[in-house]
Motif scaffolding. Sequence first.
Motif, PDB file in Angstrom:
ATOM      1  N   PRO A   2       0.831  -1.221   0.037  1.00  0.00           N
ATOM      2  CA  PRO A   2       0.051  -0.140   0.059  1.00  0.00           C
ATOM      3  C   PRO A   2       0.714   1.243  -0.103  1.00  0.00           C
ATOM      4  CG  PRO A   2      -0.325  -1.039   1.917  1.00  0.00           C
ATOM      5  CD  PRO A   2       0.734  -1.866   1.323  1.00  0.00           C
ATOM      6  N   LYS A   3       0.379   2.204  -0.726  1.00  0.00           N
ATOM      7  CA  LYS A   3       0.943   3.512  -0.696  1.00  0.00           C
ATOM      8  C   LYS A   3       0.718   4.217   0.687  1.00  0.00           C
ATOM      9  CE  LYS A   3       0.888   7.632  -3.435  1.00  0.00           C
ATOM     10  NZ  LYS A   3       0.218   8.571  -4.622  1.00  0.00           N
ATOM     11  N   THR A   4       2.094   4.796   1.061  1.00  0.00           N
ATOM     12  CA  THR A   4       1.725   5.626   2.349  1.00  0.00           C
ATOM     13  C   THR A   4       1.645   7.259   2.179  1.00  0.00           C
ATOM     14  OG1 THR A   4       4.256   5.697   2.450  1.00  0.00           O
ATOM     15  CG2 THR A   4       3.184   4.003   3.641  1.00  0.00           C
ATOM     16  N   LEU A   5       0.856   7.635   2.870  1.00  0.00           N
ATOM     17  CA  LEU A   5       0.388   9.280   2.668  1.00  0.00           C
ATOM     18  C   LEU A   5       1.651   9.997   3.386  1.00  0.00           C
ATOM     19  CD1 LEU A   5      -3.352   9.321   3.209  1.00  0.00           C
ATOM     20  CD2 LEU A   5      -2.259   9.026   0.908  1.00  0.00           C
ATOM     21  N   SER A   6       1.787  11.225   3.060  1.00  0.00           N
ATOM     22  CA  SER A   6       2.728  12.104   3.575  1.00  0.00           C
ATOM     23  C   SER A   6       2.127  12.388   4.921  1.00  0.00           C
ATOM     24  CB  SER A   6       2.947  13.394   2.854  1.00  0.00           C
ATOM     25  OG  SER A   6       1.721  14.164   2.634  1.00  0.00           O
ATOM     26  N   PRO A   7       2.752  12.938   6.049  1.00  0.00           N
ATOM     27  CA  PRO A   7       2.159  13.311   7.080  1.00  0.00           C
ATOM     28  C   PRO A   7       1.144  14.409   7.070  1.00  0.00           C
ATOM     29  CG  PRO A   7       4.553  13.157   7.308  1.00  0.00           C
ATOM     30  CD  PRO A   7       4.119  12.733   6.123  1.00  0.00           C
ATOM     31  N   LYS A   8       1.408  15.304   6.291  1.00  0.00           N
ATOM     32  CA  LYS A   8       0.339  16.330   5.849  1.00  0.00           C
ATOM     33  C   LYS A   8      -1.074  15.441   5.332  1.00  0.00           C
ATOM     34  CE  LYS A   8      -0.163  20.787   3.554  1.00  0.00           C
ATOM     35  NZ  LYS A   8       0.363  21.733   2.808  1.00  0.00           N
ATOM     36  N   LYS A   9      -0.792  14.945   4.406  1.00  0.00           N
ATOM     37  CA  LYS A   9      -1.979  14.209   3.664  1.00  0.00           C
ATOM     38  C   LYS A   9      -2.901  13.277   4.696  1.00  0.00           C
ATOM     39  CE  LYS A   9      -0.738  14.593  -1.372  1.00  0.00           C
ATOM     40  NZ  LYS A   9      -0.541  14.120  -2.499  1.00  0.00           N
ATOM     41  N   ALA A  10      -2.107  12.423   5.390  1.00  0.00           N
ATOM     42  CA  ALA A  10      -2.647  11.780   6.508  1.00  0.00           C
ATOM     43  C   ALA A  10      -3.324  12.349   7.526  1.00  0.00           C
ATOM     44  CB  ALA A  10      -1.555  10.683   7.163  1.00  0.00           C
ATOM     45  N   ALA A  11      -2.929  13.603   8.016  1.00  0.00           N
ATOM     46  CA  ALA A  11      -3.582  14.480   8.974  1.00  0.00           C
ATOM     47  C   ALA A  11      -4.739  15.212   8.339  1.00  0.00           C
ATOM     48  CB  ALA A  11      -2.624  15.459   9.455  1.00  0.00           C
ATOM     49  N   ALA A  12      -4.862  15.358   6.984  1.00  0.00           N
ATOM     50  CA  ALA A  12      -5.990  15.970   6.325  1.00  0.00           C
ATOM     51  C   ALA A  12      -6.971  14.844   6.086  1.00  0.00           C
ATOM     52  CB  ALA A  12      -5.408  16.682   4.940  1.00  0.00           C
ATOM     53  N   ALA A  13      -6.676  13.829   5.883  1.00  0.00           N
ATOM     54  CA  ALA A  13      -7.443  12.726   5.706  1.00  0.00           C
ATOM     55  C   ALA A  13      -8.294  12.208   7.199  1.00  0.00           C
ATOM     56  CB  ALA A  13      -6.863  11.300   5.112  1.00  0.00           C
ATOM     57  N   LYS A  14      -7.564  12.226   8.119  1.00  0.00           N
ATOM     58  CA  LYS A  14      -8.015  11.995   9.494  1.00  0.00           C
ATOM     59  C   LYS A  14      -9.017  13.008   9.674  1.00  0.00           C
ATOM     60  CE  LYS A  14      -6.536  11.221  14.134  1.00  0.00           C
ATOM     61  NZ  LYS A  14      -5.406  10.907  15.027  1.00  0.00           N
ATOM     62  N   THR A  15      -8.686  14.293   9.588  1.00  0.00           N
ATOM     63  CA  THR A  15      -9.614  15.457   9.984  1.00  0.00           C
ATOM     64  C   THR A  15     -10.957  15.285   9.091  1.00  0.00           C
ATOM     65  OG1 THR A  15      -7.540  16.911  10.374  1.00  0.00           O
ATOM     66  CG2 THR A  15      -9.665  17.962   9.877  1.00  0.00           C
TER      67      THR A  15
END
Length: 183
Positions: A2-15
């Motif tokens: 699986p492709k890992t998200l950048s920390p910024k994109k991961a935080a945005a997705a969680k939000t």
Amino acid sequence: MPKTLSPKKAAAAKTRRGAPIATPTDLGAKATKELSGALNAILADVFAIYLKTKNFHWHMSGPHFRDYHLLLDDQGDQLYAMTDPIAERVRKVGGTTLRSIGHIARLQRVSDNDAEFVSPLDMLAELHQDNIQLAASLRAVHEVCDDNKDIATASLIENWIDETERRAWFLFEASRNADTGGH
């Protein structure tokens, strides 16, 4: 893999996943609270009248069965057609709407009728009064709209008042002088 998200994109997705429902509006928090509260109470009443109308439609009897049965079926359709626009209006002004039958029961102001038998004329009279009460409640919500400069909701309410008054009129006329042939 699986492709890992950048920390910024991961935080945005969680939000996005965890963010509460909050539709942006220019009406302000006070207006959102007042309008959504008033509209949810109307929505609960409309659902209550809808179910009572269908109850009476299903349990109609007597010499005017066909006419009353069809009248109540038409009126039930009209009431049900109001529900989605009311709920969507609540969301458009930034609120959240009804979530369950229990929520409806807590907010409704229209009385249920669980009687085993109700005469046809009593059914019509009760629904007439419920629609009169709904029209008055709609007028009160129109004032809330005016106070909060919510022109769009006020415009919809004006049509719902007209439809509600028409239902009340038909119910009244259908039961007037029923035993004397209308003379």
